[in-house]
Write an enzyme that holds these catalytic residues in place. Structure first.
Site, PDB file in Angstrom:
ATOM      1  N   ASN A   9     -38.974 -18.691  27.341  1.00 44.88           N
ATOM      2  CA  ASN A   9     -38.462 -19.466  28.471  1.00 44.88           C
ATOM      3  C   ASN A   9     -37.961 -18.467  29.509  1.00 44.88           C
ATOM      4  O   ASN A   9     -36.876 -17.913  29.365  1.00 44.88           O
ATOM      5  CB  ASN A   9     -37.321 -20.379  27.978  1.00 44.88           C
ATOM      6  CG  ASN A   9     -36.665 -21.128  29.117  1.00 44.88           C
ATOM      7  OD1 ASN A   9     -37.138 -21.095  30.258  1.00 44.88           O
ATOM      8  ND2 ASN A   9     -35.565 -21.811  28.823  1.00 44.88           N
ATOM      9  N   LYS A  11     -36.915 -18.959  32.392  1.00 51.14           N
ATOM     10  CA  LYS A  11     -35.875 -19.513  33.279  1.00 51.14           C
ATOM     11  C   LYS A  11     -36.195 -19.130  34.731  1.00 51.14           C
ATOM     12  O   LYS A  11     -37.381 -19.028  35.073  1.00 51.14           O
ATOM     13  CB  LYS A  11     -34.487 -19.058  32.825  1.00 51.14           C
ATOM     14  CG  LYS A  11     -34.271 -19.348  31.320  1.00 51.14           C
ATOM     15  CD  LYS A  11     -32.866 -19.199  30.863  1.00 51.14           C
ATOM     16  CE  LYS A  11     -32.787 -19.497  29.359  1.00 51.14           C
ATOM     17  NZ  LYS A  11     -31.442 -19.410  28.820  1.00 51.14           N
ATOM     18  N   HIS A  97     -33.074 -28.899  27.914  1.00 49.35           N
ATOM     19  CA  HIS A  97     -32.389 -27.613  27.792  1.00 49.35           C
ATOM     20  C   HIS A  97     -30.937 -27.773  28.225  1.00 49.35           C
ATOM     21  O   HIS A  97     -30.633 -28.502  29.161  1.00 49.35           O
ATOM     22  CB  HIS A  97     -33.100 -26.558  28.655  1.00 49.35           C
ATOM     23  CG  HIS A  97     -32.661 -25.168  28.304  1.00 49.35           C
ATOM     24  ND1 HIS A  97     -31.466 -24.642  28.743  1.00 49.35           N
ATOM     25  CD2 HIS A  97     -33.234 -24.218  27.531  1.00 49.35           C
ATOM     26  CE1 HIS A  97     -31.336 -23.409  28.254  1.00 49.35           C
ATOM     27  NE2 HIS A  97     -32.397 -23.137  27.515  1.00 49.35           N
ATOM     28  N   GLU A  99     -29.070 -25.943  29.882  1.00 48.97           N
ATOM     29  CA  GLU A  99     -28.785 -25.600  31.285  1.00 48.97           C
ATOM     30  C   GLU A  99     -29.096 -26.782  32.199  1.00 48.97           C
ATOM     31  O   GLU A  99     -28.427 -26.986  33.205  1.00 48.97           O
ATOM     32  CB  GLU A  99     -29.588 -24.348  31.677  1.00 48.97           C
ATOM     33  CG  GLU A  99     -28.982 -23.100  31.047  1.00 48.97           C
ATOM     34  CD  GLU A  99     -29.968 -21.999  30.714  1.00 48.97           C
ATOM     35  OE1 GLU A  99     -31.096 -22.015  31.240  1.00 48.97           O
ATOM     36  OE2 GLU A  99     -29.609 -21.127  29.900  1.00 48.97           O
ATOM     37  N   GLU A 169     -30.720 -25.021  19.950  1.00 54.71           N
ATOM     38  CA  GLU A 169     -30.131 -23.956  20.748  1.00 54.71           C
ATOM     39  C   GLU A 169     -28.621 -24.187  20.875  1.00 54.71           C
ATOM     40  O   GLU A 169     -28.175 -24.927  21.762  1.00 54.71           O
ATOM     41  CB  GLU A 169     -30.747 -23.954  22.160  1.00 54.71           C
ATOM     42  CG  GLU A 169     -32.236 -23.684  22.182  1.00 54.71           C
ATOM     43  CD  GLU A 169     -32.670 -23.038  23.502  1.00 54.71           C
ATOM     44  OE1 GLU A 169     -33.444 -22.098  23.445  1.00 54.71           O
ATOM     45  OE2 GLU A 169     -32.200 -23.479  24.576  1.00 54.71           O
ATOM     46  N   GLY A 175     -27.632 -16.668  25.944  1.00 56.04           N
ATOM     47  CA  GLY A 175     -27.327 -15.648  26.938  1.00 56.04           C
ATOM     48  C   GLY A 175     -25.999 -14.937  26.710  1.00 56.04           C
ATOM     49  O   GLY A 175     -25.503 -14.232  27.574  1.00 56.04           O
ATOM     50  N   SER A 215     -29.836 -16.048  22.079  1.00 54.18           N
ATOM     51  CA  SER A 215     -29.710 -14.611  21.820  1.00 54.18           C
ATOM     52  C   SER A 215     -30.588 -14.126  20.672  1.00 54.18           C
ATOM     53  O   SER A 215     -30.223 -13.214  19.931  1.00 54.18           O
ATOM     54  CB  SER A 215     -28.242 -14.229  21.586  1.00 54.18           C
ATOM     55  OG  SER A 215     -27.467 -14.515  22.724  1.00 54.18           O
TER      56      SER A 215
HETATM   57  P1  13P Z   1     -31.326 -16.383  25.450  1.00 53.60           P
HETATM   58  O1  13P Z   1     -32.412 -15.934  24.509  1.00 53.60           O
HETATM   59  O2  13P Z   1     -31.275 -15.569  26.718  1.00 53.60           O
HETATM   60  O3  13P Z   1     -30.004 -16.502  24.778  1.00 53.60           O
HETATM   61  O4  13P Z   1     -31.723 -17.853  25.936  1.00 53.60           O
HETATM   62  C1  13P Z   1     -32.094 -18.795  25.000  1.00 53.60           C
HETATM   63  C2  13P Z   1     -32.627 -19.966  25.703  1.00 53.60           C
HETATM   64  O5  13P Z   1     -31.894 -20.673  26.388  1.00 53.60           O
HETATM   65  C3  13P Z   1     -34.057 -20.269  25.577  1.00 53.60           C
HETATM   66  O6  13P Z   1     -34.374 -21.516  26.084  1.00 53.60           O
END
Ligand code: 13P
Length: 252
Positions: A9, A11, A97, A99, A169, A175, A215
């Protein structure tokens, strides 16, 4: 059939030339390997979908989007519909997601609608669930993901559900560099599978791929993926460098 999957992903990252470089590097590395037991999905920003499907055409890369409109078409400025994604040969799409839940106030009900739109156009939804830190500290993580799953997915028929990929997740691990332990991931994945078994039966539960995200990186992927109910990863930061992402793909 249950598949091992590593999905990147991206982003809101990468300029066009950087996206081009990353896709070519991934293609080159993946082409070197004989057919591995893992599907590799790349989810770039919408703008680079055509680039990705072009480069992916004769490679092992599968292409996904990061979001889809809950509407069909028409006056919805800034939105991209499931039919548009299908017309660009997109086969997967992330929905739910954290976010999007956090910054765009997406609800389980909206996620359910998006899932329906994607299925209507033969796109496999990668549906995310996961608790925030406070919920884990209060021991509410199972309740939270059960509600997310029930409200966003359990309206589907058994046949429709067979196209779903789940991603656990934990929001506190995204992150932050703070990964869920292999035991925490396995515990939650087994719980998710048990919910699916209760609703759709043993076969549906066994055939479901459940990815871990938060992560996940080249150093911890092997340990996470070794768990019986962890069928791969949804990778954020570590999907932005070909070398790191390929190491994760090779962790199976
Ligand atoms: P990270 O791997 O940067 O923690 O992000 C995970 C994520 O949100 C994948 O959709």
């Amino acid at each position: 059939m249950r598949r091992n999957i590593v999905a990147g992903n991206w982003k809101m990252n990468k300029l066009f030339s950087e996206a081009d470089d990353l896709l070519f590097s991934l293609k080159e590395e993946l082409d070197k390997k004989s057919s591995k037991n893992v599907d590799v999905i790349v989810c770039p920003p919408f703008l680079y979908i055509e680039l990705a499907t072009d480069i992916a055409e004769d490679s092992k890369i599968l292409v996904g989007a990061q979001n889809v409109s809950k509407f069909d078409d028409g006056a919805f400025t800034g939105d991209v519909s499931a039919s548009m994604l299908q017309s660009m040969e997109v086969e997967y799409c992330i929905v739910g997601h954290s976010e999007r839940r956090k910054y765009y106030s997406e609800t389980n009900e909206e996620i359910a609608i998006k899932v329906n739109k994607l299925l209507e156009f033969d796109i496999s939804p990668i549906v995310c669930c996961g608790e925030i830190l406070l919920e884990r500290e209060q021991g509410l993580q199972f309740k939270v993901v059960e509600k997310q799953l029930t409200e966003s997915l359990f309206h589907l028929s058994k046949e429709e559900f067979s196209n779903i990929i789940l991603a656990y997740e934990p929001v506190w691990a995204i992150g932050t560099g703070k990964t869920a332990s292999a035991a925490q991931a396995q515990e939650m994945h087994a719980f998710l599978r048990s919910l699916v078994k209760k609703k759709y039966g043993q076969n549906a539960a066994q055939n479901l791929s459940i990815l871990y995200g938060g992560s996940c990186n080249a150093a911890n992927a092997k340990e996470l993926f070794a768990n019986i109910d962890v069928d791969g990863g949804l990778i954020g930061g570590a999907s932005l460098k070909a070398e790191d992402f390929i190491k994760i793909v090779n962790s199976f």
